[in-house]
Design an enzyme around this catalytic site. Structure first.
Site, short mmCIF file in Angstrom:
data_model
loop_
_atom_site.label_atom_id
_atom_site.label_comp_id
_atom_site.label_asym_id
_atom_site.label_seq_id
_atom_site.Cartn_x
_atom_site.Cartn_y
_atom_site.Cartn_z
N CYS A 180 105.43 24.67 -64.40
CA CYS A 180 106.47 23.68 -64.56
C CYS A 180 106.18 23.21 -66.03
O CYS A 180 106.57 22.13 -66.44
CB CYS A 180 106.40 22.55 -63.22
SG CYS A 180 106.56 23.26 -61.51
N HIS A 211 109.66 16.56 -65.87
CA HIS A 211 110.47 17.47 -64.93
C HIS A 211 111.12 17.42 -63.66
O HIS A 211 110.76 16.25 -62.49
CB HIS A 211 109.00 18.37 -64.70
CG HIS A 211 109.28 19.34 -64.08
ND1 HIS A 211 109.50 20.04 -63.78
CD2 HIS A 211 108.20 19.69 -62.70
CE1 HIS A 211 109.80 21.23 -63.17
NE2 HIS A 211 108.73 20.98 -62.08
N ASN A 248 114.84 22.80 -58.86
CA ASN A 248 113.77 22.97 -59.27
C ASN A 248 113.88 24.19 -60.28
O ASN A 248 113.48 25.21 -60.19
CB ASN A 248 112.31 22.61 -58.84
CG ASN A 248 110.96 22.99 -60.00
OD1 ASN A 248 111.21 23.13 -61.25
ND2 ASN A 248 109.91 22.81 -58.94
O1 UT7 Z 1 107.58 21.47 -59.51
C1 UT7 Z 1 106.43 22.54 -58.57
C2 UT7 Z 1 105.72 21.25 -58.30
N1 UT7 Z 1 106.19 21.22 -56.50
C3 UT7 Z 1 106.15 19.95 -56.41
O2 UT7 Z 1 106.37 18.85 -57.00
C4 UT7 Z 1 106.96 19.69 -54.74
C5 UT7 Z 1 105.66 18.47 -54.18
N2 UT7 Z 1 106.02 18.43 -52.52
C6 UT7 Z 1 107.33 17.15 -52.56
O3 UT7 Z 1 108.07 17.37 -52.51
C7 UT7 Z 1 107.25 17.67 -50.90
O4 UT7 Z 1 106.02 17.83 -50.39
C8 UT7 Z 1 108.02 18.70 -50.23
C9 UT7 Z 1 109.32 18.21 -50.41
C10 UT7 Z 1 107.96 19.98 -50.91
C11 UT7 Z 1 108.25 18.28 -47.63
O5 UT7 Z 1 108.66 17.39 -48.36
P1 UT7 Z 1 107.47 16.20 -47.05
O6 UT7 Z 1 107.50 15.20 -47.46
O7 UT7 Z 1 105.88 15.94 -47.52
O8 UT7 Z 1 107.65 17.16 -46.03
P2 UT7 Z 1 106.27 18.04 -45.39
O9 UT7 Z 1 106.02 19.13 -46.00
O10 UT7 Z 1 104.90 16.67 -45.00
O11 UT7 Z 1 107.26 18.23 -44.17
C12 UT7 Z 1 107.43 16.86 -42.74
C13 UT7 Z 1 107.97 18.05 -41.53
C14 UT7 Z 1 107.81 18.64 -41.21
O12 UT7 Z 1 108.37 19.40 -39.83
P3 UT7 Z 1 106.74 18.47 -38.92
O13 UT7 Z 1 105.97 19.31 -38.76
O14 UT7 Z 1 106.88 17.48 -38.80
O15 UT7 Z 1 107.61 18.58 -37.49
C15 UT7 Z 1 108.49 20.96 -42.13
O16 UT7 Z 1 108.42 21.59 -40.92
O17 UT7 Z 1 110.24 18.56 -42.09
C16 UT7 Z 1 110.03 19.77 -41.72
N3 UT7 Z 1 110.60 20.75 -43.31
C17 UT7 Z 1 111.60 21.06 -43.11
N4 UT7 Z 1 112.83 20.44 -42.71
C18 UT7 Z 1 113.79 21.05 -42.46
C19 UT7 Z 1 109.24 21.48 -43.97
N5 UT7 Z 1 110.87 22.14 -44.66
C20 UT7 Z 1 112.11 21.47 -44.29
C21 UT7 Z 1 113.05 21.75 -45.21
N6 UT7 Z 1 113.74 21.68 -43.32
N7 UT7 Z 1 113.57 22.90 -45.75
#
Ligand code: UT7
Length: 338
Positions: free
Chosen positions: A114, A265, A295
């Site tokens: 990135c 980014h 992204n």
């Molecule tokens: O450029 C590369 C760098 N990458 C980034 O900067 C990404 C940085 N991270 C993020 O943007 C966020 O962490 C994410 C958008 C990837 C995830 O958001 P979050 O608020 O951290 O969610 P989480 O990983 O804690 O997941 C929350 C819940 C989980 O379910 P439970 O365990 O609470 O039941 C996940 O399994 O959301 C679930 N989940 C989804 N649900 C629906 C994870 N991905 C998805 C999805 N759709 N695509």
């Protein structure tokens, strides 16, 4: 008067295939609501099967050349940033050189994910200020769609990424008045390798303990798909992007008010909003494209620049500040007058 580099042409190319959040909901358990709320993404582009990263790079490069009023033969070096190469080797810039019909100029691939585009312009700037080359094509290009786990298992990563390319021509320029003349003013590059495995693609790879670099067992485990610890990446992204942008602004005696456009980014709209809040950057100065493209990793910043110009937001003479964070961890910031 001093020899500096400036961006004289900007191009971008997004493949026509739009994939909405609803479309992804047909492939995996996810929803438009979840994706929008957590990331700001509404849709992204995916290439057709026959399209490669160098194909997208070629179209973006043509746009940059046209914008600069230059011919391909004017280019003396290609620097291409990607994490989704056409092939493991040789580098993707080699394939781009061939597609552009350019003979024997040097090509260089940058592997900083990135942050790749900001690393790439910084490298180009060094070659230009040393007087080695006058015109360098710098490209960020990615095809993510072919490398994502599109099942529910991979949804945390696969909903985030899209395909696309952006390119700039960096050319030598004499700067008489550093407060007015277009040039790359400053950049700041960083790496913290201890976090490499928080966002990575493990296989295929020579560090894997096996006699073959890719085995059926590795594929059955899904190690040929990107893996990410989203929460750790999020926290570090906010901290590092604001930290290095602050450093670049302080080092150049530039205030937030002086900057016309912030091109961050595009990994997550919430990351950018948090950085803007922490640094007290007015939201109207931040140009975001993640809603439409997701992204696109090394391509987000040149695509953003291209779209900001087309939208009339970024005009010649304006001051642009940029910051990026990604796999490595790597992060960077840069300041330039367009
Ligand atoms: O450029 C590369 C760098 N990458 C980034 O900067 C990404 C940085 N991270 C993020 O943007 C966020 O962490 C994410 C958008 C990837 C995830 O958001 P979050 O608020 O951290 O969610 P989480 O990983 O804690 O997941 C929350 C819940 C989980 O379910 P439970 O365990 O609470 O039941 C996940 O399994 O959301 C679930 N989940 C989804 N649900 C629906 C994870 N991905 C998805 C999805 N759709 N695509």
């Amino acid at each position: 008067m001093s020899l500096q580099s400036r961006m004289v042409g900007v191009g971008a190319f997004l493949p026509p295939g739009i994939v909405t959040n609803e479309d992804l909901g047909k492939l995996m358990e996810t929803s438009d609501e979840w994706i929008r709320q957590r990331t700001g993404i509404e849709e992204r582009r995916w290439v057709a099967p026959e399209v490669s990263t160098s194909d997208l790079a070629l179209e973006a490069s043509k746009g940059a050349l046209e914008d600069a009023g230059m011919k391909a033969e004017d280019i003396e070096m290609i620097i291409l940033a990607t994490l989704s190469p056409d092939h493991d080797f040789p580098g993707t810039a080699v394939f781009l050189q061939e597609k552009m019909g350019l003979a024997e100029i040097p090509t260089l691939d940058i592997r900083q994910q990135c942050t790749g585009f900001l690393y790439a312009i910084s490298v180009a700037d060094q070659y230009i200020r040393c007087g080695t080359y006058k015109n360098i094509l710098v490209v960020g290009a990615e095809v993510h769609s072919k490398g994502l786990d599109k099942t529910t298992k991979g949804r945390d990563v696969s909903v985030l990424f899209g395909d696309g390319a952006g390119a700039v021509i960096m050319s030598a320029t004499e700067v008489n008045d550093a407060t007015k003349d277009p040039h790359l003013i400053s950049s700041s590059l960083h790496t913290e390798g201890k976090y490499a495995k928080e966002l990575w693609l493990q296989a295929p790879g020579m560090a894997n303990v096996d006699t073959e670099r890719l085995t059926q067992a590795v594929m059955d485990e899904g190690l040929h798909y990107p893996q990410m610890n989203g929460k750790v990446v999020f926290v570090h992204a906010v901290k590092r992007m604001s930290q290095c942008l602050t450093k670049v602004l302080e080092n150049t005696n530039t205030s937030i008010d002086d900057v016309d456009v912030f091109l961050f980014h595009q990994a997550n709209l919430r990351i950018n909003q948090k950085v803007a809040d922490m640094m007290k950057i007015p939201s109207e100065k931040c140009f975001n494209t993640i809603q439409k493209y997701g992204n696109t990793t090394a391509a987000t910043i040149p695509i953003g620049m291209h779209d900001a110009i087309k939208a009339g937001v970024l005009k010649p003479g304006m001051l642009v500040a940029s910051a990026a964070f990604g796999s490595g961890f790597t992060w960077a910031a840069a300041l330039w007058r367009y």
